[in-house]
Design a protein around this motif. Structure first.
Motif, short mmCIF file in Angstrom:
data_model
loop_
_atom_site.label_atom_id
_atom_site.label_comp_id
_atom_site.label_asym_id
_atom_site.label_seq_id
_atom_site.Cartn_x
_atom_site.Cartn_y
_atom_site.Cartn_z
N GLU A 1 28.94 37.58 68.09
CA GLU A 1 30.06 38.53 67.94
C GLU A 1 30.12 39.23 66.59
OE1 GLU A 1 31.80 39.97 70.23
OE2 GLU A 1 30.73 38.74 71.69
N SER A 2 30.09 38.49 65.48
CA SER A 2 30.23 39.15 64.17
C SER A 2 29.00 40.00 63.88
CB SER A 2 30.46 38.12 63.07
OG SER A 2 29.33 37.29 62.93
N LYS B 1 27.16 41.48 66.15
CA LYS B 1 27.28 42.65 67.03
C LYS B 1 28.19 43.71 66.41
CE LYS B 1 28.83 44.00 71.65
NZ LYS B 1 29.50 43.58 72.89
N LYS B 2 29.32 43.30 65.87
CA LYS B 2 30.24 44.27 65.23
C LYS B 2 29.55 44.99 64.07
CE LYS B 2 34.79 42.23 66.20
NZ LYS B 2 34.53 40.84 66.58
#
Length: 278
Positions: free
Chosen positions: A176-177, A179-180
């Protein structure tokens, strides 16, 4: 027809002190890797040539790679090392600009403190690259993406390429991090990305192509075929895979892409980014 470029591979004469990052968990690459070792692998996998990238941080390393490139036509370009923090950086870049095959530089930022890319002396070096038309390879861990975003935003005229998709933790399926950060950095027109170094961020002994797919989905969705290039990261890839398997993993993923897009990823983007000669 061999119409592919490997945009990221390494050569070294193994030195256990200089190359201490190649520890005993990586025993299979604790030896010399030279052009005669790579050439058969390129031929088998339809590659016309490669870009040799620095693995240790010295001008001696840059000269070593340039010497290999001079003697081996298939080495189309070199990404070397120079001390970007040096006060005489313009003088050093002027010196290296005389070498046709030297295309750009890299610093092992993943081994530096997380504020490294904000430092004034480092940014002074980055600012000097454009005058000599040198590229810059960004080698970071995913936690350093916010600093990399600030860097590429601050130098809109400088071209950058992210090595190893910014090293997400594929083994732990942490996405997630990373990807951001990748969604954000991909918005900058001056930033490309290498599809490289993924197998060594996965579980070396048990990874499957399905482990890599979510990460490939993110980079293709954000960078598109226009800003992505293949890199084997040979011989480092050998700790988790081998050259042909790394190539096949990407072949399988892009098998339904148009021939035009496949050609960009395998050849055109690397050729254009590094301004390689045939």
């Amino acid at each position: 027809m061999n119409n592919r470029i490997d945009s990221h591979q390494h050569f070294w004469k193994f030195d256990p002190i200089r190359d201490s990052w190649i520890d005993d968990s990586m025993r299979q690459i604790q030896r010399d890797f030279l052009p005669e070792d790579l050439l058969p692998l390129l031929s088998e996998n339809k590659f016309a040539g490669s870009v040799a990238v620095q693995a240790s941080q010295s001008e001696e390393e840059t000269n070593f790679l340039l010497d290999l490139a001079l003697k081996n036509d298939f080495i189309k370009g070199v990404v070397g090392w120079v001390d970007l923090r040096a006060e005489n950086i313009a003088e050093r870049l002027n010196h290296f600009s005389k070498y046709e095959k030297l295309k750009g530089f890299r610093h092992v930022v993943q081994g530096e403190p997380d504020d490294f890319m904000f430092r004034k002396d480092f940014r002074n070096g980055i600012a000097a690259l454009k005058e000599f038309n040198f590229t810059y390879d960004i080698l970071i861990f995913h936690r350093q993406l916010s600093a990399a975003i600030d860097l590429v935003k601050s130098f809109p005229e400088q071209v950058f390429v992210i090595d190893h998709i910014a090293k997400p933790d594929i083994k732990l399926r942490d996405i997630e991090s990373w990807k951001k950060g990748m969604e954000e950095i991909a918005k900058f027109k001056n930033v490309s990305c290498k599809i490289s170094g993924m197998v060594t961020e996965a579980d070396w002994n048990s990874w499957k192509s399905s482990d890599l797919k979510p990460y490939l989905d993110v980079i293709f969705e954000n960078f598109s075929a226009d800003k992505l290039m293949f890199g084997s990261d040979w011989p480092v890839c050998n700790v988790a895979s081998d050259y042909t398997e790394v190539v096949k993993t990407l072949e399988d993923y892009i098998t339904l892409f148009s021939i035009e897009d496949q050609n960009k990823i395998w050849y055109e983007n690397a050729k254009s980014f590094y301004k390689l000669n045939d």
